[in-house]
Design a protein around this motif. Structure first.
Motif, short mmCIF file in Angstrom:
data_model
loop_
_atom_site.label_atom_id
_atom_site.label_comp_id
_atom_site.label_asym_id
_atom_site.label_seq_id
_atom_site.Cartn_x
_atom_site.Cartn_y
_atom_site.Cartn_z
N ASP A 121 11.01 31.40 100.93
CA ASP A 121 11.16 32.75 100.89
C ASP A 121 12.41 33.19 101.46
N LEU A 170 14.31 38.32 96.35
CA LEU A 170 12.91 38.24 96.02
C LEU A 170 12.58 39.87 95.53
N ALA A 176 7.23 41.23 96.64
CA ALA A 176 6.81 40.00 97.29
C ALA A 176 7.85 39.71 98.60
N ARG A 183 5.81 38.59 102.00
CA ARG A 183 6.51 37.79 102.83
C ARG A 183 6.74 38.18 104.34
#
Length: 378
Positions: A280, A287, A291, A295
């Motif tokens: 990520d 992203l 999301a 993260r």
């Protein structure tokens, strides 16, 4: 009673380096006489005393006799009749077996000054092989003094290889292995030499079988870069371990390696978290907002811990090695955008507990989406 400056203080002074500490060996005295002179006894395995004014360590001259396997399998004899020469012969390397009396005269029965001039790390006697921890210390000294051109003597390499072929390093406790390794990684200007030396000495596989050490290995390049960046120990360790997943090691194996070496919890957590976050981190603004927020939360971006900053520091090191874009600025920007909103900003009548958390997440997600949209051209 006579006292002599010994070990690293003498060695470093002869190399023109500032010694970190000064240790003394005392000949012709007893514990009772030391205490009567105002010294404070602190040693358990053998008599070590602190000077009443300087607090520098003074150890009675001693001999050691191997009685069992492992680093602690010795019987120590410390008494007034033990000579300086008997004390020096039990030391590991000739460069560490030089003493200096209080008038400044050097006592060097094993050629330590010659080895310093020739930039050579050589064992004092065959008794070196009685303590396998000395293999790790040798590798650490090789790393510390690599910029000065030091090398390990051929006969010392041969002795270590013979020792390691019998599995001697496996006798050591994980705590001692980690202690030497952490010092090599954090204190040396060339920490990759520590692992390269262990490989030459035949002692790498016992504890570091996960580490690819081929020339140009991304792991060693990352450690070198982290040292050049003056990164803290945790970042250096994670930078060393993370690229190993591109070779033969799996993430699970690296996490297990942290546990086997008994690394401090914060370092093991950083390694585990980076391995989880790496995909990520490199996606950065690829992203979706939801999301991205998840993260950030997994990286503890909103908690008062150093984990988030350390994760970014590790990735910055690896970005330099891979010559890719460093996404640090993006992730800091995302954290700052989301952190602007707090629970108090979404608290309304009728919302409690989990509902407030969901409302905060929704608000942060929308803010991140708007911010990402503003970053995109056009």
């Amino acid at each position: 009673m006579k006292r002599y400056l010994v070990g690293g203080a003498v060695r470093d002074a002869l190399l023109g380096l500032a010694p970190h500490e000064r240790d003394w060996v005392v000949v012709g005295s007893t514990p009772e006489q030391m205490r009567a002179a105002g010294f404070t006894q602190v040693g358990r395995d053998f008599p070590v005393f602190l000077h009443p004014q300087t607090r520098e360590e003074h150890a009675l001259a001693r001999t050691e006799r191997k009685t069992a396997a492992g680093h602690q399998g010795f019987v120590v004899h410390a008494a007034a009749d033990v000579t300086l020469e008997e004390d020096l012969v039990r030391r590991d390397l000739t460069v560490n077996a030089i003493a200096q009396d209080e008038s400044g005269a050097l006592i060097d029965p094993h050629g330590g000054q010659r080895d310093l001039e020739n930039r050579c790390l050589r064992h004092v006697s065959p008794a070196f092989s009685e303590d396998p921890l000395r293999v790790l210390r040798l590798a650490r000294f090789a790393a510390r003094f690599a910029p000065l051109g030091f090398r390990v003597a051929d006969e010392t390499v041969a002795l270590c290889r013979q020792l390691n072929a019998g599995g001697a390093l496996r006798e050591l406790s994980a705590e001692r292995v980690w202690q030497e390794t952490a010092r090599a990684i954090s204190e040396s200007p060339a920490p990759i030499v520590y692992f390269a030396t262990l490989q030459v000495l035949g002692g790498l596989a016992d504890w570091f079988d996960w580490l690819p050490t081929a020339h140009g290995s991304p792991s060693l390049m990352a450690l070198d870069q982290a040292a050049n960046d003056h990164a803290e120990l945790a970042v250096r360790v994670a930078a060393l371990m993370a690229p190993a997943t591109a070779a033969q090691a799996t993430a699970a194996q690296l996490v297990n390696a942290c546990a086997r070496l008994r690394m401090p919890k914060d370092i093991a957590t950083l390694v585990d978290s980076y391995l989880d976050a790496a995909p990520d981190l490199r996606l950065a603004d690829g992203l979706a907002a939801a999301a991205l927020l998840r993260r950030l939360e997994r990286m503890a971006a909103f908690r008062p811990t150093p984990l988030f900053d350390r994760l970014l520091a590790v990735d910055a090191v690896l970005a330099k090695v891979a010559q890719r874009l460093d996404p640090t600025a993006f992730w800091r920007g995302a954290r700052d955008q989301a952190a602007v909103l707090q629970a108090r900003d979404v608290r309304v009548e009728g919302l409690h507990g989990p509902a407030i958390a969901r409302a905060l997440a929704a608000a942060r997600t929308q803010r991140l989406a708007d911010w990402q949209q503003g970053l995109r051209p056009g």
